[in-house]
Design a protein around this motif. Structure first.
Motif, PDB file in Angstrom:
ATOM      1  N   ALA A  72      61.439  62.559 -76.736  1.00 31.58           N
ATOM      2  CA  ALA A  72      62.593  62.462 -77.640  1.00 31.58           C
ATOM      3  C   ALA A  72      63.864  63.013 -76.995  1.00 31.58           C
ATOM      4  CB  ALA A  72      62.306  63.195 -78.942  1.00 31.58           C
ATOM      5  N   GLY A  73      63.736  63.977 -76.101  1.00 36.01           N
ATOM      6  CA  GLY A  73      64.921  64.564 -75.477  1.00 36.01           C
ATOM      7  C   GLY A  73      65.230  63.951 -74.129  1.00 36.01           C
ATOM      8  N   GLU A  74      64.500  62.948 -73.764  1.00 36.50           N
ATOM      9  CA  GLU A  74      64.619  62.382 -72.416  1.00 36.50           C
ATOM     10  C   GLU A  74      65.641  61.246 -72.368  1.00 36.50           C
ATOM     11  OE1 GLU A  74      64.520  62.150 -68.873  1.00 36.50           O
ATOM     12  OE2 GLU A  74      62.830  63.417 -69.445  1.00 36.50           O
ATOM     13  N   GLU A  75      66.375  61.187 -71.279  1.00 39.84           N
ATOM     14  CA  GLU A  75      67.265  60.037 -71.083  1.00 39.84           C
ATOM     15  C   GLU A  75      66.466  58.982 -70.331  1.00 39.84           C
ATOM     16  OE1 GLU A  75      71.285  59.036 -68.692  1.00 39.84           O
ATOM     17  OE2 GLU A  75      70.970  61.141 -69.256  1.00 39.84           O
ATOM     18  N   ILE A  76      65.935  58.063 -71.083  1.00 38.90           N
ATOM     19  CA  ILE A  76      65.067  57.039 -70.475  1.00 38.90           C
ATOM     20  C   ILE A  76      65.937  55.896 -69.981  1.00 38.90           C
ATOM     21  CG2 ILE A  76      63.243  55.343 -70.961  1.00 38.90           C
ATOM     22  CD1 ILE A  76      62.182  57.369 -73.051  1.00 38.90           C
ATOM     23  N   VAL A 118      51.928  51.149 -69.554  1.00 38.05           N
ATOM     24  CA  VAL A 118      53.381  51.231 -69.735  1.00 38.05           C
ATOM     25  C   VAL A 118      53.913  52.311 -68.798  1.00 38.05           C
ATOM     26  CG1 VAL A 118      55.270  51.514 -71.377  1.00 38.05           C
ATOM     27  CG2 VAL A 118      53.100  50.571 -72.161  1.00 38.05           C
ATOM     28  N   PHE A 119      54.949  51.955 -68.044  1.00 43.60           N
ATOM     29  CA  PHE A 119      55.550  52.822 -67.028  1.00 43.60           C
ATOM     30  C   PHE A 119      56.954  53.179 -67.524  1.00 43.60           C
ATOM     31  CE2 PHE A 119      57.635  53.383 -62.833  1.00 43.60           C
ATOM     32  CZ  PHE A 119      56.718  54.203 -62.200  1.00 43.60           C
ATOM     33  N   VAL A 120      57.180  54.472 -67.726  1.00 41.97           N
ATOM     34  CA  VAL A 120      58.454  54.926 -68.285  1.00 41.97           C
ATOM     35  C   VAL A 120      59.177  55.751 -67.229  1.00 41.97           C
ATOM     36  CG1 VAL A 120      59.540  56.237 -70.165  1.00 41.97           C
ATOM     37  CG2 VAL A 120      57.360  55.093 -70.557  1.00 41.97           C
ATOM     38  N   GLU A 121      60.471  55.493 -67.043  1.00 41.81           N
ATOM     39  CA  GLU A 121      61.249  56.283 -66.085  1.00 41.81           C
ATOM     40  C   GLU A 121      62.374  57.006 -66.822  1.00 41.81           C
ATOM     41  OE1 GLU A 121      61.664  53.784 -62.193  1.00 41.81           O
ATOM     42  OE2 GLU A 121      61.127  52.484 -63.852  1.00 41.81           O
ATOM     43  N   GLY A 122      62.354  58.313 -66.743  1.00 45.47           N
ATOM     44  CA  GLY A 122      63.370  59.132 -67.409  1.00 45.47           C
ATOM     45  C   GLY A 122      64.119  59.970 -66.388  1.00 45.47           C
ATOM     46  N   ALA A 123      65.365  60.336 -66.756  1.00 45.86           N
ATOM     47  CA  ALA A 123      66.209  61.070 -65.814  1.00 45.86           C
ATOM     48  C   ALA A 123      65.588  62.407 -65.441  1.00 45.86           C
ATOM     49  CB  ALA A 123      67.589  61.275 -66.428  1.00 45.86           C
ATOM     50  N   ALA A 124      65.064  63.142 -66.403  1.00 38.24           N
ATOM     51  CA  ALA A 124      64.486  64.457 -66.113  1.00 38.24           C
ATOM     52  C   ALA A 124      62.986  64.355 -65.849  1.00 38.24           C
ATOM     53  CB  ALA A 124      64.746  65.409 -67.275  1.00 38.24           C
ATOM     54  N   SER A 125      62.312  63.498 -66.586  1.00 36.90           N
ATOM     55  CA  SER A 125      60.842  63.433 -66.487  1.00 36.90           C
ATOM     56  C   SER A 125      60.364  62.774 -65.197  1.00 36.90           C
ATOM     57  CB  SER A 125      60.274  62.643 -67.668  1.00 36.90           C
ATOM     58  OG  SER A 125      60.691  61.292 -67.600  1.00 36.90           O
TER      59      SER A 125
END
Ligand code: HSE
Length: 440
Positions: A156-160, A293-300
């Motif tokens: 929820a806090g991630e910039e995806i 499902v492959f998710v890319e987030g700025a911090a994660s």
């Protein structure tokens, strides 16, 4: 409703196909019941199962609650002693009206209906919020994989900036067979139908519509935005040839039907199309009917979730997780507020996208052909990264990989190539997706 001092949540189930039958068995099996009570701290009681055909056999399990079957779906929704409606009917109507009526009467809803949620999910979320009840839909995307909860809560806090998924098991099975066994598309689909992976009419899967609905749901959650189905560009797998999949393998790529949601600045590109992935990419090794499902987030950084995207028990597992969540909330007298969907993202046109491309051309095998073809690429600003000729005479084929190029330039290149006397046919055109990233 106290039962031995414990609150009991009463469930009305709408629909009893594979998933509904599996869920009914899980909810009524005595061992499963005990586990549920221990984990949720509440009793969950299935009180009615709405179906269209009372004569159909639903399950071989001895504890399957056939006595709960009824054709009165509207009556189940109206029952005052039902706390939660589980909708497993699929399709837009009557599912949409039944869910609306359930929410309006203050019942929580658990649904696996991707088509309805992609089309009316935001409206239903707002209605649920106004009535202070839950609307949960983990099972709508990728079966047992907990991607909805991951996007809604853990990230929820991630910039995806990008989500890429293999979210349709049928097409992944077909592409795996075409790649591993060199099967033609028609033979692979026949095998998928024989094994029960593909429907008699497989168009929702093979044309990419199923994946497009899931892409819209994932994009909306990932970017905290409202993404309409009309915003999703959709291409299926029906034009793919096993010969192109074989070339792709030889070049070090795997071909997958991908649902992609990519954020760039104030815009989003949401699309479903076949794509060549480098074999080193985690999604490239997701084979057979599996989903990931492959998710890319700025911090994660990158995260991948892998599992069964379909099947009665696997999907029922996701429904059950939602039910426990909803039951806990009901006991606590609360509900989970839906996403705010605050971002307003313009749809990025496909013609403005940039990717590398694979192109295969059936050509005349004569002097000067390669020069003419290369000239068409060059005059449209499309740079060739590699080229290989295979076959001779009437069988000659040129296979190209381009450098990153604008979609509109590649489209213009193909149109010009089609007009060349020396080009018999454009065999395959596949986007290459790899390590490039959206706006970060
Ligand atoms: N037909 C889908 C698939 C499952 O093949 O993955 C339900 O969305």
């Amino acid at each position: 409703m106290a039962k031995g001092g414990r609150k009991t949540i009463r469930i009305g189930l709408l629909g009893c196909g594979n998933v509904g039958a599996a869920l009914s068995s899980l909810l009524t099996d005595p061992v499963g019941q005990a586990t549920l009570i221990e984990r949720a701290g509440v009793s969950v009681e299935l009180v009615a199962i709405g179906v269209n055909d009372l004569t159909k056999r639903r399950s071989d399990q001895s504890w399957f609650p056939s006595h709960l079957l009824t054709k009165d779906l509207v009556g189940i929704v109206a029952r005052e002693d039902v706390d939660v409606i589980v909708e497993l009917l699929g399709g837009i109507e009557p599912a949409g009206s039944l869910i609306t009526a359930a929410l309006e009467s203050g019942k929580a809803v658990v649904s696996a209906n991707k088509a309805l949620l992609a089309e009316r999910g935001v409206t239903l979320e707002r209605l649920a919020e106004s009535k202070a009840v839950d609307l949960a839909y983990e099972a709508a995307v990728a079966g047992a994989i907990p991607i909805i909860r991951t996007l809604r809560e853990s990230l929820a806090g991630e910039e995806i900036y990008r989500v890429m998924g293999i979210v349709n098991g049928t097409t992944n099975f077909i592409l795996s067979k075409m790649t591993a066994e060199g099967l033609a598309y028609d033979d692979a689909i026949e095998q998928a139908q024989r094994l029960g992976y593909a429907e008699h009419d497989p168009s929702a899967d093979v044309e990419g519509y199923d994946a497009a609905a899931k892409a819209a749901i994932l994009a909306g959650l990932a970017f905290d935005a409202t993404i309409g189905l009309e915003q999703v560009h959709c291409e299926g797998i029906t034009k793919l040839r096993s010969i192109d999949l074989a070339y792709a393998s030889k070049m070090g790529y795997s071909v997958k039907l991908l649902a992609i949601a990519e954020r760039r600045g104030d815009g989003a590109s949401v699309r479903v199309h076949p794509a060549m992935l480098p074999l080193s990419h985690p999604l490239a090794s997701v084979d057979e009917a599996m989903n990931a499902v492959f998710v890319e987030g700025a911090a994660s950084g990158p995260i991948m979730l892998y599992g069964q995207g379909a099947g009665g028990m696997a999907t029922a597992s996701a429904v059950l997780g939602d039910l426990i969540d909803v039951a806990r909330n009901q006991v606590a007298g609360t509900f989970r507020a839906p996403p705010r969907r605050h971002a307003s993202l313009a749809a990025i046109s496909m013609t403005d996208l940039v990717s590398e491309f694979y192109l295969s051309l059936d050509v005349a095998d004569e002097p000067g052909v390669l020069a003419k073809v290369a000239d068409v690429f060059g005059s449209h600003g499309v740079s060739i990264r590699s080229m290989e000729q295979s076959g001779l005479g009437d069988e000659a084929r040129l296979v190209f990989l381009t450098h990153a190029a604008l979609e509109r330039d590649v489209a213009a290149t193909m149109e010009a190539l089609n007009g060349l006397r020396e080009v018999d046919a454009i065999g395959g055109v596949i986007r290459v997706v790899g390590d490039e990233q959206g706006d970060r």
